[in-house]
Structures are given as structure tokens and as C-alpha cells.
Design a protein around this motif. Structure first.
Motif, mmCIF file in Angstrom:
data_model
loop_
_atom_site.group_PDB
_atom_site.id
_atom_site.type_symbol
_atom_site.label_atom_id
_atom_site.label_comp_id
_atom_site.label_asym_id
_atom_site.label_seq_id
_atom_site.Cartn_x
_atom_site.Cartn_y
_atom_site.Cartn_z
ATOM 1 N N GLU A 66 48.213 29.907 42.958
ATOM 2 C CA GLU A 66 48.643 29.831 41.751
ATOM 3 C C GLU A 66 47.551 28.771 41.160
ATOM 4 O O GLU A 66 46.656 28.976 39.926
ATOM 5 C CB GLU A 66 50.476 28.272 41.350
ATOM 6 N N GLU A 67 47.265 27.885 42.043
ATOM 7 C CA GLU A 67 46.161 26.596 41.698
ATOM 8 C C GLU A 67 44.647 27.426 41.569
ATOM 9 O O GLU A 67 43.726 26.986 40.362
ATOM 10 C CB GLU A 67 45.847 25.957 42.597
ATOM 11 N N ILE A 68 43.990 28.459 42.708
ATOM 12 C CA ILE A 68 43.039 29.194 41.761
ATOM 13 C C ILE A 68 42.391 29.826 41.065
ATOM 14 O O ILE A 68 41.891 29.875 40.586
ATOM 15 C CB ILE A 68 43.666 29.778 44.244
ATOM 16 N N PRO A 69 43.307 30.655 40.838
ATOM 17 C CA PRO A 69 43.234 32.231 39.705
ATOM 18 C C PRO A 69 43.734 30.685 38.363
ATOM 19 O O PRO A 69 42.210 31.143 37.335
ATOM 20 C CB PRO A 69 44.783 32.868 39.389
ATOM 21 N N LEU A 71 41.982 27.566 38.380
ATOM 22 C CA LEU A 71 40.457 27.280 38.465
ATOM 23 C C LEU A 71 39.564 28.046 38.095
ATOM 24 O O LEU A 71 38.429 27.949 36.650
ATOM 25 C CB LEU A 71 39.938 26.261 39.594
ATOM 26 N N LEU A 72 39.308 29.699 38.039
ATOM 27 C CA LEU A 72 39.119 30.635 38.350
ATOM 28 C C LEU A 72 38.644 30.772 36.455
ATOM 29 O O LEU A 72 38.217 30.971 35.717
ATOM 30 C CB LEU A 72 39.095 31.745 39.315
ATOM 31 N N ILE A 73 40.355 30.377 35.849
ATOM 32 C CA ILE A 73 40.265 31.938 34.423
ATOM 33 C C ILE A 73 40.674 30.626 33.414
ATOM 34 O O ILE A 73 39.806 30.611 32.492
ATOM 35 C CB ILE A 73 41.250 32.608 34.454
ATOM 36 N N THR A 74 41.578 29.773 33.576
ATOM 37 C CA THR A 74 41.765 28.664 32.854
ATOM 38 C C THR A 74 40.626 27.844 32.501
ATOM 39 O O THR A 74 40.098 27.497 31.260
ATOM 40 C CB THR A 74 42.600 27.500 33.240
ATOM 41 N N GLU A 75 40.258 27.173 33.398
ATOM 42 C CA GLU A 75 39.035 26.406 33.477
ATOM 43 C C GLU A 75 37.630 26.928 33.685
ATOM 44 O O GLU A 75 36.620 26.705 33.510
ATOM 45 C CB GLU A 75 39.188 25.357 34.763
ATOM 46 N N GLY A 76 37.403 28.353 33.785
ATOM 47 C CA GLY A 76 36.351 28.699 33.882
ATOM 48 C C GLY A 76 35.402 28.382 35.238
ATOM 49 O O GLY A 76 33.937 28.056 34.456
ATOM 50 N N GLY A 100 30.863 25.323 43.236
ATOM 51 C CA GLY A 100 30.500 27.170 42.761
ATOM 52 C C GLY A 100 30.307 26.363 40.884
ATOM 53 O O GLY A 100 29.210 25.172 41.320
ATOM 54 N N GLU A 101 30.367 26.638 40.652
ATOM 55 C CA GLU A 101 29.499 26.429 38.999
ATOM 56 C C GLU A 101 30.680 27.963 38.077
ATOM 57 O O GLU A 101 31.540 28.244 38.590
ATOM 58 C CB GLU A 101 28.152 27.026 39.733
ATOM 59 N N PRO A 102 30.281 27.218 37.232
ATOM 60 C CA PRO A 102 30.752 27.617 35.552
ATOM 61 C C PRO A 102 30.621 29.473 35.834
ATOM 62 O O PRO A 102 29.838 29.731 36.212
ATOM 63 C CB PRO A 102 29.734 27.517 34.439
ATOM 64 N N ILE A 114 43.995 37.259 38.308
ATOM 65 C CA ILE A 114 45.606 37.512 38.115
ATOM 66 C C ILE A 114 46.321 36.835 37.455
ATOM 67 O O ILE A 114 45.947 35.245 37.018
ATOM 68 C CB ILE A 114 45.093 36.348 40.070
ATOM 69 N N LYS A 115 47.403 37.315 37.388
ATOM 70 C CA LYS A 115 48.392 36.613 36.464
ATOM 71 C C LYS A 115 49.294 35.402 36.986
ATOM 72 O O LYS A 115 49.776 34.268 36.357
ATOM 73 C CB LYS A 115 49.288 37.273 35.664
ATOM 74 N N ALA A 116 49.786 35.624 37.992
ATOM 75 C CA ALA A 116 50.063 34.792 39.353
ATOM 76 C C ALA A 116 50.461 35.308 40.131
ATOM 77 O O ALA A 116 50.996 36.659 40.633
ATOM 78 C CB ALA A 116 51.983 34.273 38.306
ATOM 79 N N PRO A 117 51.221 34.399 41.508
ATOM 80 C CA PRO A 117 52.023 34.738 42.784
ATOM 81 C C PRO A 117 53.041 34.921 42.632
ATOM 82 O O PRO A 117 53.805 34.752 41.539
ATOM 83 C CB PRO A 117 51.057 33.857 43.457
#
Length: 138
Positions: A66-69, A71-76, A100-102, A114-117
Motif C-alpha cells: 500500500e505504501e509504495i503506490p 509514494l509513486l502516485i499520491t506523492e509523485g 528516486g526523483e519526482p 495501482i489502486k490497492a493491494p
């Protein structure tokens, strides 16, 4: 250590094989990141700290996935690699740092959100090696 995507009409089912539980969580993260973007196109320009918690390994895996998406999606934030440790003390906790980076959807070849696990069909086996299977709702 390896992972593979199993056929599914609308979601992603991922199987992970690793030497131990920590490596399995690392491979699960790599699979989830590469499902979303091209990890090899990400540069390490910044870092973000995050945690995942669970009363057992299944809940810990759910929280981790749940945390990885988030970071990827919500925090960009496009993730190149993750350093982490797993603590066991009346449940489980992962303390992690993502490098990583923005997120740049063109540069990083953004593929799918990814919506959710889910807990549906989730499996974790630890014997001489660790096996995981989980489903991600896309």
C-alpha cells in the motif's frame, strides 16, 4: 530471487520466490514499482522515508504494498531503490528509505496505476526459501 506476473483479466497477480523474508519484500517492491514505471529510468536525486506495519506477515505485506503506490502516485515520487529493515516486536514494522526523483510520466514510462493491494488469494510460505503470491487491484 525472482518474480513473475500471472495471467489475470483486470488485475495483477504476482508470485515472488526469494531466499528469505526480507529479500521477498524487496522483490515484491521491485515487482510493484516495475508494474507502474520503468525503474531503470529513475535517477537517485532525492529520498523519502516511510514505514509499514502489520500484526503478522500478511498484514505487513499488505501495508508494504500500500505504501509504495502511495509514494509513486499520491506523492509523485519515482522510486529507483528502497533500503529497509524489518523489525518483529509484538507485530512487524518496516522502516524504509526510498531513493528516486519526482515522477515524470514520460521519462519514467508510467504504465498503470495501482489502486490497492488485496488480501484475496494472498499467500506467504517460509521454508528453505520464501514464497509469496499477492493480487494488486489496477
Amino acid at each position: 530471487m525472482s518474480y513473475k506476473f500471472l495471467d489475470h483479466a483486470t488485475d495483477a497477480i504476482i508470485e515472488v520466490t526469494a531466499k528469505d523474508i526480507k529479500e521477498a519484500f524487496a522483490v515484491a517492491a521491485e515487482a510493484e514499482i516495475n508494474l507502474t514505471l520503468d525503474q531503470d529510468k529513475v535517477e537517485e536525486k532525492d529520498k523519502k522515508e516511510f514505514t509499514a506495519n502489520g500484526k503478522d506477515l500478511r498484514y505487513l505485506l499488505f501495508s508494504w504494498l500500500e505504501e509504495i503506490p502511495f509514494l509513486l502516485i499520491t506523492e509523485g515520487f519515482a522510486i529507483k531503490r528502497i533500503e529497509f529493515n524489518i523489525e518483529e516486536n509484538d507485530g512487524y514494522k518496516i522502516n524504509a528509505v526510498a531513493y528516486g526523483e519526482p515522477l515524470d510520466t514520460h521519462k519514467h514510462n508510467f504504465k498503470v496505476e495501482i489502486k490497492a493491494p488485496t488480501f484475496y488469494d494472498m499467500e506467504i510460505k517460509t521454508n528453505s526459501q520464501t514464497y509469496m503470491r499477492f493480487l494488486l487491484d489496477l
